[in-house]
Design a protein around this motif. Structure first.
Motif, PDB file in Angstrom:
ATOM      1  N   ARG A  95       1.548   8.631   3.084  1.00 12.82           N
ATOM      2  CA  ARG A  95       1.751   7.339   3.714  1.00 12.82           C
ATOM      3  C   ARG A  95       1.374   6.340   2.562  1.00 12.82           C
ATOM      4  NH1 ARG A  95      -0.355   3.246   6.567  1.00 12.82           N
ATOM      5  NH2 ARG A  95       1.258   2.242   8.060  1.00 12.82           N
ATOM      6  N   GLU A  97       1.089   2.152   2.637  1.00 11.41           N
ATOM      7  CA  GLU A  97       1.726   0.813   3.394  1.00 11.41           C
ATOM      8  C   GLU A  97       2.203   0.116   2.803  1.00 11.41           C
ATOM      9  OE1 GLU A  97      -2.095   0.578   0.932  1.00 11.41           O
ATOM     10  OE2 GLU A  97      -1.355   2.072   2.384  1.00 11.41           O
ATOM     11  N   GLU A 100       6.153  -0.267   3.435  1.00 12.39           N
ATOM     12  CA  GLU A 100       6.789  -0.533   4.837  1.00 12.39           C
ATOM     13  C   GLU A 100       7.806  -1.344   4.878  1.00 12.39           C
ATOM     14  OE1 GLU A 100       3.559  -1.505   7.156  1.00 12.39           O
ATOM     15  OE2 GLU A 100       2.483   0.060   7.313  1.00 12.39           O
ATOM     16  N   ASN A 149       7.843   3.079   8.263  1.00 13.24           N
ATOM     17  CA  ASN A 149       6.508   3.019   8.434  1.00 13.24           C
ATOM     18  C   ASN A 149       5.615   3.434   7.192  1.00 13.24           C
ATOM     19  OD1 ASN A 149       6.963   5.720   8.384  1.00 13.24           O
ATOM     20  ND2 ASN A 149       5.461   6.363   9.973  1.00 13.24           N
ATOM     21  N   GLU A 151       5.962   6.132   5.112  1.00  6.98           N
ATOM     22  CA  GLU A 151       5.899   7.572   4.867  1.00  6.98           C
ATOM     23  C   GLU A 151       6.844   7.977   3.685  1.00  6.98           C
ATOM     24  OE1 GLU A 151       4.126  10.069   5.972  1.00  6.98           O
ATOM     25  OE2 GLU A 151       2.889   9.335   7.635  1.00  6.98           O
TER      26      GLU A 151
END
Length: 445
Positions: A95, A97, A100, A149, A151
Motif C-alpha cells: 500500500r 498512500e 490513492e 485505496n 494498494e
C-alpha cells in the motif's frame, strides 16, 4: 400504412445512432478521467519513486509487502550441478498512500500502469539464483495495478536457475529439498518487511510433470538474516521432491541382480570346463564394473557413501567372489588329482613289495602248531577271552557331513556349497538393504 412503418424505422435508427454516440462519449470521457487521475497521482513533481511508502496506518514503520508466487513449470533438476530450473509468476502487493484516488462511486475499480518504473517498488532479489531472465514476448509480461485505496499489485513472469544443495546419501531412494529464497537487498527490516500472503501464498500448476521427481509438498518459511550492514527481511519456500524409483529399479537394480545370478551359473558347470567358467566370470565382472562406472558418471563426486554405491559395491563383490570360487575349485581339483596319483603310487609300491616277498619265500611252508594238552588255567583263560565282548557307542551322524560325503572330491563339494551359500547371502543382503533404506525414519530424509 407503409408510410407509418417507414417513419418508425427511421426513428429507431436515429435513437440507435444517438445511443452509440453517447456511449462513445462516455468511453472517451472515462479514458480522459483515467488520464487525469494518473497525472494527478504520478505526474511530474507529484510523486517521487525514490521514496518508500509509509508503514501501517501512515506511520514511520516499515513498509509491508505481501508476496505470493505461482509455479508455472519446473523443467529440470540436475544432480551433477545441484541446480534446478523454474518458471513462475511472482506477485507483490503493498500500500502506497500517495497513490490513492477517487473511484467515482465504484466506476473505476483500478488503474493499469504500463510503465512500472514510474512508482516505487520493493528491492527484492532471489538469493540462491544462478541465472534468470524476464519474458518479453510479444510484450513484457508485467502487470501493475493501482487500486483506489493506494494498494499496488505488481506481477511479473520470470524464469530462474536456482541452486539446490542436495544430500545424496540415500540416492536413488532419496528426497530433496529445493528452496526459493527471496530477500531485500538494500532496505533493512526498519524500512521494509516481506510477508507471505495470507491464505494461499504458493500455487502450483496442475500440469506440473517432472521426468524423475514428484513434487511431494512445499512449506513457506521466514529466513530473516542479520549481516554487518543490518537485518534484512527474507522469505523462503521449500519444495520437497521425491525421486521416482521405478526408473532406477528397471535400469540399475534389476540388471545388477541379473548379472549376479548369471555369475552363479559357473557353479553348475563342470570343474574341467575352464574356458567356459573363466570367460563367464570375467565377462560378468567387466559388465558390472562398466555399469558401476556409468552410474557414477551421472553423479557428482561426493565424499560420503550413497545407497547406490552400497548396492553396486556388494553386487560387484558377489561377481568377483564367484570368479574367486572357480580359482579355489581349480586349486582343490588339482590337489585332489595329486592326492589320487600319490595314492595310486603307494598302492603300486605295496603290490610290488608283496610280489618280491613271495619270490623270496618260494617253497617254504609254515604250520601253526597248537598244544595237544591244555592246562586247566589255560582252558579257563580261553573261556574268559571267548566271553569278553567290547561294545562301542554308536556315533552320531551329522546330516550335512553325510550329505557332503556323497561327493567324493573337494572341488565338487565347494561347488555344491557355493550353489547354496551365494544365493542365501545375496538374499540376506537384499533383506538388510531394503529394510535399511526403505523403512528409515522420516526425519533422516
Amino acid at each position: 400504412m407503409n408510410w407509418c412503418r417507414s417513419s418508425d424505422g427511421a426513428f429507431g435508427l436515429f435513437l440507435l445512432l444517438l445511443l452509440l454516440v453517447n456511449c462513445g462519449c462516455e468511453k472517451a470521457n472515462y479514458r480522459h478521467i483515467e488520464k487525469r487521475v494518473l497525472d494527478s497521482i504520478i505526474g511530474p513533481g507529484r510523486y517521487d519513486s525514490r521514496i518508500r511508502p509509509h508503514g501501517i496506518n501512515n506511520t514511520d514503520g516499515p513498509a509491508i509487502v505481501n508476496v505470493n508466487i505461482y509455479i508455472r513449470s519446473i523443467s529440470k533438476i540436475d544432480d551433477v550441478t545441484m541446480e534446478y530450473s523454474v518458471q513462475l509468476t511472482f506477485r507483490e502487493q503493498w500500500r502506497d498512500e500517495r497513490l490513492e484516488f477517487d473511484d467515482m462511486n465504484g466506476q473505476m475499480a483500478y488503474l493499469t500502469l504500463t510503465d512500472p518504473n514510474k512508482i516505487w517498488k520493493p528491492d527484492l532479489f532471489f538469493s540462491n539464483e544462478k541465472e534468470g531472465h524476464f519474458h518479453d514476448i510479444i510484450m513484457p509480461n508485467v502487470l501493475l495495478r493501482i487500486y483506489p485505496n493506494g494498494e499496488v499489485l505488481y506481477s511479473i513472469r520470470i524464469s530462474l536457475m536456482l541452486s539446490c544443495p542436495m544430500d545424496l546419501k540415500y540416492y536413488p531412494l532419496d528426497k530433496q529439498t529445493c528452496s526459493i529464497i527471496m530477500a531485500s537487498y538494500g532496505y533493512t527490516t526498519d524500512d521494509l518487511v516481506f510477508l507471505w500472503k495470507v491464505g494461499d501464498p504458493v500455487q502450483v500448476t496442475k500440469n506440473l510433470h517432472l521426468p524423475r521427481f514428484t513434487l511431494e509438498k512445499f512449506n513457506t518459511e521466514y529466513c530473516t538474516s542479520k549481516t554487518n550492514t543490518g537485518e534484512y527481511s527474507c522469505i523462503r519456500v521449500d519444495l520437497i521432491f521425491k525421486r521416482e524409483f521405478s526408473y532406477y529399479l528397471i535400469q540399475i537394480y534389476i540388471p545388477c541382480c541379473m548379472l549376479v545370478i548369471v555369475s552363479w551359473v559357473s557353479f553348475w558347470l563342470d570343474q574341467n570346463a575352464i574356458p567356459a567358467r573363466v570367460s563367464l566370470g570375467v565377462t560378468t565382472l567387466l559388465t558390472m564394473a562398466t555399469q558401476t562406472s556409468g552410474i557414477n558418471a551421472s553423479l557428482p563426486p561426493v565424499s560420503y557413501t550413497k545407497a547406490i554405491d552400497v548396492w553396486t559395491g556388494v553386487c560387484l563383490t558377489f561377481v568377483f567372489g564367484a570368479l574367486l570360487e572357480f580359482a579355489l575349485v581349480n586349486y582343490a581339483s588339482r590337489t585332489d588329482m595329486h592326492k589320487q596319483a600319490a595314492k595310486q603310487q603307494r598302492k603300486w609300491d605295496i603290490e610290488h613289495s608283496s610280489l618280491d616277498t613271495d619270490h623270496m619265500e618260494d617253497g617254504a611252508t609254515t604250520f601253526a602248531m597248537k598244544p595237544l594238552v591244555h592246562h586247566r588255567g589255560d582252558m579257563h583263560s580261553d573261556k574268559v577271552h571267548q566271553c569278553e565282548v567290547h561294545m562301542k557307542p554308536p556315533k552320531s551322524i551329522n546330516p550335512c557331513k553325510a550329505w557332503l560325503n556323497k561327493f567324493p572330491s573337494r572341488s565338487k563339494r565347494i561347488d555344491v556349497m557355493s550353489r547354496i551359500l551365494f544365493p542365501l547371502m545375496f538374499a540376506l543382503f537384499n533383506l538388510v538393504y531394503w529394510t535399511t533404506y526403505l523403512f528409515r525414519h522420516e526425519e533422516d530424509i
